[in-house]
Design a protein around this motif. Structure first.
Motif, short mmCIF file in Angstrom:
data_model
loop_
_atom_site.label_atom_id
_atom_site.label_comp_id
_atom_site.label_asym_id
_atom_site.label_seq_id
_atom_site.Cartn_x
_atom_site.Cartn_y
_atom_site.Cartn_z
N THR A 48 1.10 -1.38 0.38
CA THR A 48 0.32 0.39 -0.12
C THR A 48 0.45 1.19 -0.21
N LYS B 271 -5.77 4.59 -3.73
CA LYS B 271 -6.38 4.67 -1.51
C LYS B 271 -6.27 5.92 -1.35
N LEU B 272 -6.18 6.56 -0.50
CA LEU B 272 -6.48 7.86 -0.26
C LEU B 272 -4.79 8.56 0.03
N GLY C 131 -1.55 1.96 -4.39
CA GLY C 131 -0.91 0.65 -3.82
C GLY C 131 -1.04 -0.40 -5.36
#
Lengths: 256, 256
Positions: free
Chosen positions: A179, A209-210, A214
């Motif tokens: 990630t 993802k924030l 990832g």
């Protein structure tokens, strides 16, 4: 087990999927099922309820792949033209099936009507595929399996035929994720790992993802030892690049 | 507005969709968007990350349809072969794009590497498609639009090009549903309603519910008055058969 690679194609027949009205879920289900049977789903097509399109797609795909699975268009209404189109593709007569006809007559009893009995019609010589949900059967002609579009029925029909399908070696897979590295941060090294492990296929699937991306690195092959060896190198690679490596099976971080 | 019917095809490129690992959602999104633009999505294909398959599908579909939209395979890793395959399909050189190269060099700065800069390569003469999410662009060659597979990025890329797409008449649709009649109970009458309304297409989509089937009857056409006329007849048909008719817009029962 032979080393033959068995291949399949799924044809989703339905204007409602093309218009965006319906989200197809049958392709994903069949993809998983076929993979587990050692059959490679090589292509899917979503095509409209137009006879010529169905005929062309069926004839192209049945010649190219070991198995063709169609979903959709075998109900009782005027827009259900799959069965008749399959007959045309095979150059076979479209007629009452000698087993389906008495079965549906018995099932519907007084509710039998012209529309319902049309669901007992198949290309001549077709083998029936059982429909435990609502009786009106699917059918098989040579290597083409004609199934319903309603997902619960499509699944039940496939469950009924899958024991009869021949597959080859089952491809296994393992996933290593990170990630905190994006594809662009590991792509050069990943390419080297792939080169060192020519007997597996490594796929790289980024996810948002924030704060960034990832990556899921999916290793596929028919030899678990070779998959594990590639995964060990992927873990080392991710960690050498400063990332945390996550095992897709345990979802846990792999210690350095 | 001309009466030309504009057509489109979506090519989803990715082993992960075929294996069942990933549920595609781009087709459904593009289907809705294209429908709203007056462009008919006529076919979708999901194909593997194999150059020959990509070349064949792109060349077949770009000749057959007004627009081809591809998703997937334009990242920075070794398994991303879409851009190069599109160059091959068009017989064009695969080279650094004069706008994308400085843009990505500036975007990545010190993080620029070989893998990331590969995302600045396109078929010669391609027009870029903006990627507001993560910069690495898609591109367009003639009528083929090459977009990312990550749904958020695919959507953003499509949003960026859709103002430039030409569509024809937008097909409108209305749905009349019934939860107490199955397809087999109304198919004969439905066929008669379709015959009386040749300027609309009526699709019948059964759904399973506790205790049996319901049906969604979807009327599509380019003339709202003709759609409404067909829907009025469908409501009367459902009610004459003893069912309750539900208006798809209001979700309320239509009184007799």
């Amino acid at each position: 087990m032979s080393d033959k690679i068995y291949t399949a194609c799924v044809l989703v027949i339905g204007n409602e999927v093309l218009s965006g009205r319906t989200q197809d879920v049958n392709i994903n289900h069949l993809g998983k099922e076929l993979t587990a049977l050692g059959i490679r789903l090589m292509e899917c097509r979503i095509i409209p309820d137009i006879e010529g399109e169905i005929v062309d797609a069926v004839n192209h795909c049945r010649a190219k792949y070991d198995y063709v699975f169609t979903t959709g268009g075998i109900g009782s209404t005027h827009d259900d033209i799959t069965a008749k189109s399959i007959a045309k593709a095979f150059g076979r007569e479209f007629c009452m099936h000698p087993v389906a006809e008495p079965m549906l007559l018995k099932h519907y009893g007084e509710r039998a009507n012209v529309a319902r009995m049309r669901m007992a019609m198949t290309p001549k010589g077709a083998e029936l595929i059982d429909n435990p949900v609502s009786r009106a059967p699917g059918f098989k002609v040579e290597n083409v399996y004609v199934m319903a579009g309603v997902p619960l029925i499509a699944r039940a029909m496939f469950d009924g035929v899958k024991a009869s399908l021949k597959g080859g070696k089952v491809l296994a897979s393992r996933t290593i994720s990170t990630t905190d590295l994006s594809e662009g941060m590991l792509a050069d090294e990943l390419s080297a790992v792939q080169d060192q492990h020519p007997n597996v296929d490594i796929g790289s699937y980024p996810f948002l993802k924030l704060g960034g991306f990832g990556v899921n690195l999916v290793v596929r092959g028919d030899d678990p030892a070779k998959i594990d060896a590639a995964c060990a190198d992927l873990i080392a690679m991710v960690q050498a690049l400063g990332g945390h490596a996550i095992d897709g099976d345990t979802k846990g971080e792999v210690p350095k």
